[in-house]
Write an enzyme that holds these catalytic residues in place. Sequence first.
Site, short mmCIF file in Angstrom:
data_model
loop_
_atom_site.label_atom_id
_atom_site.label_comp_id
_atom_site.label_asym_id
_atom_site.label_seq_id
_atom_site.Cartn_x
_atom_site.Cartn_y
_atom_site.Cartn_z
N ARG A 51 -18.60 -137.70 30.61
CA ARG A 51 -19.10 -138.89 29.92
C ARG A 51 -20.19 -138.55 28.90
NH1 ARG A 51 -19.91 -143.36 34.78
NH2 ARG A 51 -17.71 -143.51 35.41
N ASP A 179 -12.27 -124.85 49.51
CA ASP A 179 -13.42 -124.50 50.34
C ASP A 179 -13.80 -123.09 49.95
OD1 ASP A 179 -15.23 -123.67 52.28
OD2 ASP A 179 -14.25 -124.73 53.91
N HIS A 180 -14.93 -122.95 49.23
CA HIS A 180 -15.24 -121.63 48.66
C HIS A 180 -15.46 -120.57 49.73
CE1 HIS A 180 -19.36 -123.19 49.30
NE2 HIS A 180 -19.70 -121.93 49.43
N GLU A 218 -29.60 -121.14 56.06
CA GLU A 218 -30.13 -121.20 54.70
C GLU A 218 -31.65 -121.16 54.77
OE1 GLU A 218 -28.03 -124.03 52.00
OE2 GLU A 218 -27.10 -124.71 53.87
N HIS A 242 -16.71 -125.85 56.33
CA HIS A 242 -16.88 -124.39 56.32
C HIS A 242 -16.78 -123.77 57.71
CE1 HIS A 242 -17.89 -125.10 52.26
NE2 HIS A 242 -19.18 -125.32 52.41
N LYS A 338 -31.00 -125.63 57.44
CA LYS A 338 -31.79 -125.34 56.25
C LYS A 338 -33.21 -124.93 56.65
CE LYS A 338 -29.22 -128.09 52.92
NZ LYS A 338 -28.86 -126.89 52.13
#
Length: 491
Positions: A51, A179-180, A218, A242, A338
């Site tokens: 956009r 899914d990387h 993480e 994951h 995290k």
Amino acid sequence: MSSMVIPVDPFDLVIFGGTGDLAMRKLLPALFRRDADGQIPATARILGLARTDQDTESFKAEARAALHKHVAVDELDSIALERFIERLSYLHIDVTDARAWGELVSYLNERPEHIRVYYLAVGPALFGPIAQGLAQVGLATTKARLVVEKPLGHDLASAMTLNRELSSVFNEKSIYRIDHYLGKETVQNLMALRFANALFEPLWNANRIDHVQITASESLGVGTRGSYYDTAGAIRDMVQNHLVQLLCLLAMEPPYKFDADALRDEKLKVLRSLRPITGRNVLTNTVRGQYLAHGPDAPSYLQEVGNPDSKTESYVAIKAEIDNWRWSGVPFYLRTGKKLRAQMTEIAVVFKEPAHSVFGDLETPSMPNVLSIRLQPDEGLQLVIMTKDPGPGGFRLRAIPLDMTFAEGRGSNWRMPDAYERLLMDVVRGNQTLFMRGDEVEAAWRWIDPIIEAWEASGLRPEGYDPGSRGPIAAVEMMARDGRRWREIEV
């Protein structure tokens, strides 16, 4: 040693959300690297679509800046960079306006022989409208592939709705749910480890394996993703996709051949065999946590998301069990969070100790063999075995790792490919092996939904944990009740 590069067929790749973070940080750098290695044919084109009211030249400038930021300096050959930039075009379009699709149709119809890849790097609310828009203007052809990113639904009902919307336009074989994690070299090596070697498969069962730990930790907080993350939490953001996918690849039966549907059939069987976690079992087999503040410059989870009443978890640990012959009695411990001690993703297969030790009187106790499959950092495999400590000072046992770090095995000039490099080229090839099928997504939600519902019904808040720690104390206690302990979170 160098990797073989096999060029793909000519294609047009349309990135919906072409100016967004995913496109600039992951997709364009991955495509540039494949182009620099000679895998993308000369006539292939890449079209950014969004956009944002700009033209192709300003989009190219934005892409060039992103490549300089996200690609190492020694990879940015000037000739390769300019060749890639020239592949780029841009269209300003509002996909909710049916009148705005004409330019896209004209662009793609210039090369009707090309494979068409539509990558939806946009919010899930636009997945259905974009698919319908492509169909209405005749762009959902047999040569087209549709790529969608998570979140693939917020629960089972929304996932089923999304699957219906997509399948009403595209055949299942044309839908690529990415899914990387599945594109990482180590994940693919897990399949090679099991099915290309005679060593492990006879041991890959409840007779020899004590338990499995799958960790995705993480070191950073939610950061700028707070508004999204507070509606998802760790279980939706990481576990449902994951970690559950890693569990499936680890636990599945050998497929009859290395084929997309054969492999996904076996993963689906694992998902359907997961023992439901419901009612009071949720309180004993799961743990939720939220990271606390650590000084004025390290806000808590509640502060970062701007919601002091939030019960959304930034950490989750789950004891999963698979009710089938191979895995009966073997717990799979999943954890993700995290602001933990380090950035690390690892699968650890902990084998049972020998039935009888002939070294009972030694000062040094034996340790179980552990196969560690590291996804990040330093992708590789490590097998811990017991050996005699060298030297003439008596007979002592010592745990020694047999280490295969992929980068070291390839030499100093070798670069570990990013997961998106492999996955994007697999989309063009039409290879769905590393992508999720619709029934897989729904089966995962069927297992996850009762856990979330029980959390909400309990009214309990997640347990606080210190940043830089291993997570909540309750997660340690969950393992201790089983006579086990978590592996260390470390780089």
